[in-house]
Write a protein that holds these residues in place. Structure first.
Motif, PDB file in Angstrom:
ATOM      1  N   MET A  29       0.826  -1.205   0.000  1.00 38.47           N
ATOM      2  CA  MET A  29       0.000   0.000   0.000  1.00 38.47           C
ATOM      3  C   MET A  29       0.865   1.263   0.000  1.00 38.47           C
ATOM      4  N   LYS A  30       1.888   1.244   0.838  1.00 41.42           N
ATOM      5  CA  LYS A  30       2.773   2.406   0.915  1.00 41.42           C
ATOM      6  C   LYS A  30       3.529   2.589  -0.405  1.00 41.42           C
ATOM      7  N   LEU A  31       4.010   1.491  -0.960  1.00 41.03           N
ATOM      8  CA  LEU A  31       4.738   1.566  -2.225  1.00 41.03           C
ATOM      9  C   LEU A  31       3.822   1.998  -3.367  1.00 41.03           C
ATOM     10  N   ALA A  32       2.571   1.559  -3.341  1.00 39.10           N
ATOM     11  CA  ALA A  32       1.616   1.898  -4.404  1.00 39.10           C
ATOM     12  C   ALA A  32       1.403   3.403  -4.513  1.00 39.10           C
ATOM     13  N   GLU A  33       1.528   4.104  -3.419  1.00 41.16           N
ATOM     14  CA  GLU A  33       1.349   5.569  -3.438  1.00 41.16           C
ATOM     15  C   GLU A  33       2.270   6.225  -4.464  1.00 41.16           C
ATOM     16  N   SER A  34       3.470   5.688  -4.626  1.00 38.14           N
ATOM     17  CA  SER A  34       4.442   6.261  -5.560  1.00 38.14           C
ATOM     18  C   SER A  34       4.110   5.957  -7.022  1.00 38.14           C
ATOM     19  N   PHE A  35       3.244   4.966  -7.252  1.00 31.80           N
ATOM     20  CA  PHE A  35       2.994   4.505  -8.611  1.00 31.80           C
ATOM     21  C   PHE A  35       1.562   4.710  -9.085  1.00 31.80           C
ATOM     22  N   LYS A  36       0.678   5.192  -8.228  1.00 29.36           N
ATOM     23  CA  LYS A  36      -0.738   5.247  -8.598  1.00 29.36           C
ATOM     24  C   LYS A  36      -1.023   6.126  -9.807  1.00 29.36           C
ATOM     25  N   LYS A  37      -0.189   7.116 -10.090  1.00 31.66           N
ATOM     26  CA  LYS A  37      -0.412   7.976 -11.258  1.00 31.66           C
ATOM     27  C   LYS A  37      -0.153   7.248 -12.577  1.00 31.66           C
ATOM     28  N   LEU A  38       0.562   6.120 -12.514  1.00 34.12           N
ATOM     29  CA  LEU A  38       0.861   5.352 -13.718  1.00 34.12           C
ATOM     30  C   LEU A  38      -0.259   4.381 -14.096  1.00 34.12           C
ATOM     31  N   TYR A  39      -1.269   4.273 -13.248  1.00 33.46           N
ATOM     32  CA  TYR A  39      -2.347   3.317 -13.477  1.00 33.46           C
ATOM     33  C   TYR A  39      -3.644   4.033 -13.833  1.00 33.46           C
ATOM     34  N   LYS A  40      -4.472   3.364 -14.623  1.00 42.11           N
ATOM     35  CA  LYS A  40      -5.731   3.939 -15.105  1.00 42.11           C
ATOM     36  C   LYS A  40      -6.758   4.097 -13.994  1.00 42.11           C
ATOM     37  N   ALA A  41      -6.725   3.178 -13.052  1.00 39.88           N
ATOM     38  CA  ALA A  41      -7.767   3.128 -12.032  1.00 39.88           C
ATOM     39  C   ALA A  41      -7.151   2.796 -10.677  1.00 39.88           C
ATOM     40  N   ARG A  42      -7.990   2.659  -9.674  1.00 35.61           N
ATOM     41  CA  ARG A  42      -7.561   2.395  -8.304  1.00 35.61           C
ATOM     42  C   ARG A  42      -6.814   1.066  -8.193  1.00 35.61           C
ATOM     43  N   ILE A  43      -5.656   1.089  -7.565  1.00 37.05           N
ATOM     44  CA  ILE A  43      -4.874  -0.121  -7.313  1.00 37.05           C
ATOM     45  C   ILE A  43      -5.522  -0.871  -6.153  1.00 37.05           C
TER      46      ILE A  43
END
Length: 141
Positions: A29-43
């Motif tokens: 979850m913490k790591l996903a914060e850095s990458f969420k802009k690269l994804y189309k929708a909610r991780i």
């Protein structure tokens, strides 16, 4: 002796194949914060060395991480399953004698029944909806 809190672990994170080091025990979850802009929708999850893991999973050794969002088939399946758990929890909280049956899929949705001594009223359905929204608002992992 190394402090385990300061120990770093190498991870590779597509889609850009970025190699990075993260503190041992970092959650997805913490790591996903850095990458969420690269994804189309909610991780909603991640594949860690090709095994799907929930976002509360802590990284303990070097790995390859691919995040899963709800635009992907696995992500939508995880999202639907989470909604089923929320529905079951809401019904259990409000109507402890009732049982929820998840019957089958209909298009992109699921057909569910709440079994009990009588049919639910429109007001009871609204209570379930309100309880589900309350549970979602609590952000329970």
């Amino acid at each position: 002796m190394k402090n385990p809190r300061l120990e770093k672990i190498a991870v590779v994170v597509p889609p850009n194949g970025k190699k990075m080091e993260v503190p041992k025990g970092t959650t997805l979850m913490k790591l996903a914060e850095s990458f969420k802009k690269l994804y189309k929708a909610r991780i909603v999850a991640a594949r860690v060395n090709n095994d799907i893991k929930e976002l509360t999973f802590a990284i303990e050794k070097p790995c390859r991480i691919e995040f899963v969002d709800i635009s992907q088939e696995d992500g939508m399946r995880i999202y639907r399953r989470s909604l089923c758990f929320i529905l079951v929890k809401a019904v259990h909280d409000l109507f402890p004698g009732r049982e929820v049956l998840v019957k089958h899929s209909i298009s992109k949705g699921l057909y569910c029944e709440v079994i009990g001594d009588r049919a639910l009223t429109a007001e009871e359905v609204e209570e379930i909806k309100a309880r589900m929204l309350q549970l979602v608002g609590e952000s329970i992992p």
